[in-house]
Design a protein around this motif. Structure first.
Motif, mmCIF file in Angstrom:
data_model
loop_
_atom_site.group_PDB
_atom_site.id
_atom_site.type_symbol
_atom_site.label_atom_id
_atom_site.label_comp_id
_atom_site.label_asym_id
_atom_site.label_seq_id
_atom_site.Cartn_x
_atom_site.Cartn_y
_atom_site.Cartn_z
ATOM 1 N N GLY A 251 0.831 -1.190 0.000
ATOM 2 C CA GLY A 251 0.000 0.000 0.000
ATOM 3 C C GLY A 251 0.866 1.242 0.000
ATOM 4 N N VAL A 252 0.543 2.202 -0.857
ATOM 5 C CA VAL A 252 1.280 3.460 -0.977
ATOM 6 C C VAL A 252 0.272 4.602 -0.976
ATOM 7 C CG1 VAL A 252 2.984 4.752 -2.334
ATOM 8 C CG2 VAL A 252 2.996 2.266 -2.393
ATOM 9 N N VAL A 253 0.696 5.767 -0.487
ATOM 10 C CA VAL A 253 -0.174 6.940 -0.453
ATOM 11 C C VAL A 253 0.361 7.989 -1.418
ATOM 12 C CG1 VAL A 253 -1.264 8.657 1.044
ATOM 13 C CG2 VAL A 253 -0.622 6.451 1.973
ATOM 14 N N THR A 254 -0.539 8.744 -2.023
ATOM 15 C CA THR A 254 -0.122 9.809 -2.927
ATOM 16 C C THR A 254 0.696 10.855 -2.176
ATOM 17 O OG1 THR A 254 -2.192 10.998 -2.501
ATOM 18 C CG2 THR A 254 -2.116 9.576 -4.451
ATOM 19 N N SER A 255 1.563 11.519 -2.910
ATOM 20 C CA SER A 255 2.327 12.637 -2.367
ATOM 21 C C SER A 255 1.991 13.887 -3.158
ATOM 22 C CB SER A 255 3.829 12.350 -2.436
ATOM 23 O OG SER A 255 4.210 12.044 -3.765
ATOM 24 N N GLU A 256 2.299 15.032 -2.624
ATOM 25 C CA GLU A 256 1.943 16.294 -3.280
ATOM 26 C C GLU A 256 2.690 16.463 -4.601
ATOM 27 O OE1 GLU A 256 2.380 19.587 -0.695
ATOM 28 O OE2 GLU A 256 0.989 18.824 0.819
ATOM 29 N N VAL A 257 3.952 16.065 -4.617
ATOM 30 C CA VAL A 257 4.765 16.160 -5.830
ATOM 31 C C VAL A 257 4.873 14.764 -6.439
ATOM 32 C CG1 VAL A 257 7.014 16.789 -6.778
ATOM 33 C CG2 VAL A 257 6.060 18.089 -4.853
ATOM 34 N N ASN A 258 4.565 14.644 -7.729
ATOM 35 C CA ASN A 258 4.599 13.355 -8.429
ATOM 36 C C ASN A 258 3.804 12.304 -7.660
ATOM 37 O OD1 ASN A 258 5.219 11.345 -10.244
ATOM 38 N ND2 ASN A 258 7.325 11.074 -9.559
ATOM 39 N N PRO A 259 2.497 12.458 -7.566
ATOM 40 C CA PRO A 259 1.675 11.611 -6.687
ATOM 41 C C PRO A 259 1.673 10.132 -7.037
ATOM 42 C CG PRO A 259 0.292 13.002 -8.085
ATOM 43 C CD PRO A 259 1.682 13.501 -8.240
ATOM 44 N N VAL A 260 1.986 9.777 -8.285
ATOM 45 C CA VAL A 260 1.982 8.360 -8.651
ATOM 46 C C VAL A 260 3.380 7.770 -8.714
ATOM 47 C CG1 VAL A 260 -0.140 8.671 -9.977
ATOM 48 C CG2 VAL A 260 2.069 8.784 -11.162
ATOM 49 N N GLY A 261 4.400 8.579 -8.520
ATOM 50 C CA GLY A 261 5.770 8.130 -8.708
ATOM 51 C C GLY A 261 6.174 6.973 -7.819
ATOM 52 N N HIS A 262 5.822 7.039 -6.539
ATOM 53 C CA HIS A 262 6.220 5.985 -5.617
ATOM 54 C C HIS A 262 5.479 4.677 -5.902
ATOM 55 C CE1 HIS A 262 7.570 9.510 -3.124
ATOM 56 N NE2 HIS A 262 8.630 8.726 -3.082
ATOM 57 N N PRO B 69 -0.564 -4.377 8.136
ATOM 58 C CA PRO B 69 -1.339 -3.132 8.075
ATOM 59 C C PRO B 69 -2.682 -3.326 7.393
ATOM 60 C CG PRO B 69 0.416 -3.115 6.436
ATOM 61 C CD PRO B 69 0.622 -4.348 7.249
ATOM 62 N N VAL B 70 -3.705 -2.720 7.977
ATOM 63 C CA VAL B 70 -5.037 -2.689 7.379
ATOM 64 C C VAL B 70 -5.376 -1.217 7.163
ATOM 65 C CG1 VAL B 70 -7.456 -3.312 7.594
ATOM 66 C CG2 VAL B 70 -5.689 -4.790 8.598
ATOM 67 N N LEU B 71 -5.590 -0.843 5.895
ATOM 68 C CA LEU B 71 -5.817 0.555 5.542
ATOM 69 C C LEU B 71 -7.310 0.830 5.455
ATOM 70 C CD1 LEU B 71 -2.857 -0.151 4.691
ATOM 71 C CD2 LEU B 71 -3.061 1.651 2.981
ATOM 72 N N HIS B 72 -7.751 1.905 6.115
ATOM 73 C CA HIS B 72 -9.164 2.241 6.213
ATOM 74 C C HIS B 72 -9.441 3.528 5.428
ATOM 75 C CE1 HIS B 72 -9.122 -0.726 9.427
ATOM 76 N NE2 HIS B 72 -8.162 -0.033 10.013
ATOM 77 N N THR B 73 -10.448 3.491 4.574
ATOM 78 C CA THR B 73 -10.773 4.647 3.752
ATOM 79 C C THR B 73 -12.079 5.290 4.205
ATOM 80 O OG1 THR B 73 -11.728 3.098 2.154
ATOM 81 C CG2 THR B 73 -9.491 3.887 1.725
ATOM 82 N N ALA B 74 -12.304 6.497 3.698
ATOM 83 C CA ALA B 74 -13.440 7.304 4.156
ATOM 84 C C ALA B 74 -14.779 6.653 3.839
ATOM 85 C CB ALA B 74 -13.362 8.693 3.519
ATOM 86 N N ASP B 75 -14.829 5.778 2.849
ATOM 87 C CA ASP B 75 -16.103 5.135 2.504
ATOM 88 C C ASP B 75 -16.388 3.893 3.344
ATOM 89 O OD1 ASP B 75 -14.220 3.414 1.508
ATOM 90 O OD2 ASP B 75 -14.854 3.549 -0.580
ATOM 91 N N GLY B 76 -15.550 3.651 4.373
ATOM 92 C CA GLY B 76 -15.773 2.539 5.278
ATOM 93 C C GLY B 76 -15.149 1.224 4.864
ATOM 94 N N GLU B 77 -14.406 1.218 3.766
ATOM 95 C CA GLU B 77 -13.767 -0.009 3.298
ATOM 96 C C GLU B 77 -12.424 -0.231 4.007
ATOM 97 O OE1 GLU B 77 -14.955 -2.307 1.148
ATOM 98 O OE2 GLU B 77 -16.836 -1.172 1.138
ATOM 99 N N ASP B 78 -12.042 -1.519 4.121
ATOM 100 C CA ASP B 78 -10.766 -1.907 4.721
ATOM 101 C C ASP B 78 -9.942 -2.664 3.684
ATOM 102 O OD1 ASP B 78 -11.710 -0.907 7.160
ATOM 103 O OD2 ASP B 78 -12.563 -2.856 7.715
ATOM 104 N N TYR B 79 -8.640 -2.384 3.659
ATOM 105 C CA TYR B 79 -7.756 -2.991 2.667
ATOM 106 C C TYR B 79 -6.542 -3.599 3.383
ATOM 107 C CZ TYR B 79 -10.449 -0.233 -0.691
ATOM 108 O OH TYR B 79 -11.473 0.313 -1.446
#
Length: 311
Positions: A155-166, A219-229
């Motif tokens: 799991g990766v999170v977007t960044s402000e600069v080059n959000p898809v690079g990582h 790690p279990v990632l939780h999103t605003a729509d209530g989903e778990d990943y």
């Protein structure tokens, strides 16, 4: 030696791998130094580093720090615990106010200063942070350890600069990469979305709101729509700001993320003030910091008046 009455050749601020390496070099050059460290080196977070040269089985971050401190001790150097709270120029010398762990104040004077103060990470809601980092479930540096997570679910999170690079970088290590949005409003443009689709990176549009850890420290990632990943590894891609306030207060030039701009000799725009490692613009790596330390220490030694040997 009374630090309040001594004029040091160099005051080193920060006792991570860069600061310690610079101190070792300068002591081997027989220079009189003071090294102040408040004990927050990010190296201490690393359970095992496999990409620092010379350790084929890896090296624990805290152990590497201990090794460097022991090596410095061989040449008569030591780490002074504390924090430089103010740095200024007085009568042609740098003057730093050092607050010790007990609140005592020491005034350190030096001909030159080397900053190895690193960066401060922005926050990300991760439960059991220390345990997760120690277990390798949460990782901070794709360049450092992408090889170590080959073929895991990442799991990766977007960044402000080059959000898809990582995410694209990690796709070279695994075919199962998920990219999460850092905020409710997506920062991706159409070209970036096409890049993700072409690389088969799953883009989770709902904003990431938190990360918990399973019983087996996954790690279990939780999103605003209530989903778990559920994932195997999470790279929060923390934002960062350089700890450059002391240099900026002297007028040193800074660039993005408040990082210090330095030349090929690691000199800032303030004469006599040097900076190395993550506090400068460049690649955040242990090997980079130690290499810069060697360059900066040698430059400092060659710039200062010769300390001619007497027996």
């Amino acid at each position: 030696m009374n630090p309040d009455q001594t004029v040091f050749d160099t005051l080193i601020i920060g006792g991570g791998p860069g600061g310690l390496t610079a101190a070792i070099y300068l002591r081997r050059f027989t220079r009189n130094i003071a090294l102040v460290d408040k004990g927050h080196s990010r190296l201490g977070w690393i359970p095992v580093s496999h990409n620092y040269p010379g350790f084929p089985d890896g090296i624990n971050g805290k152990q590497l720090l201990e090794n460097l401190r022991a090596q410095l001790g061989r040449y008569g150097g030591h780490v002074m615990p504390g924090e430089i709270t103010d740095l200024r120029l007085e009568d042609g010398l740098f003057v730093g106010d050092c607050a010790g762990p007990d609140g005592d104040l020491t005034r350190l004077r030096a001909h030159t200063v080397l900053l190895a103060t690193g960066v401060a990470d922005a926050g990300m809601p991760v439960a059991r942070w220390d345990e997760a980092v120690a277990a390798g479930a949460v990782r901070l540096c794709p360049v450092c350890d992408g090889y170590d997570v080959i073929d895991r679910r990442i799991g990766v999170v977007t960044s402000e600069v080059n959000p898809v690079g990582h995410a694209l970088f990690m796709r070279t290590f695994s075919e199962d990469v998920l990219l999460f949005e850092r905020s409710a409003a997506s920062v991706l443009n159409e070209e970036e979305r096409r890049q993700l689709e072409a690389a088969n990176v799953r883009h989770v549009e709902s904003a990431l709101v938190g990360v918990s850890m399973s019983e087996d420290l996954k790690p279990v990632l939780h999103t605003a729509d209530g989903e778990d990943y559920p994932c195997d590894v999470f790279y929060p891609m923390l934002g960062e700001n350089a700890r450059s306030d002391l240099a900026a207060g002297l007028g040193a030039e800074t660039v993005e993320c408040r990082k210090l701009l330095v030349d090929d000799h690691l000199r800032t725009s303030v004469p006599g003030l040097y900076a190395i490692g993550d506090v400068t613009r460049g690649l955040n790596q242990i090997a980079v910091a130690t290499g810069q330390a060697a360059i900066a220490a040698t430059s400092i030694h060659n710039t200062l008046p010769w300390a001619l040997r007497t027996t």
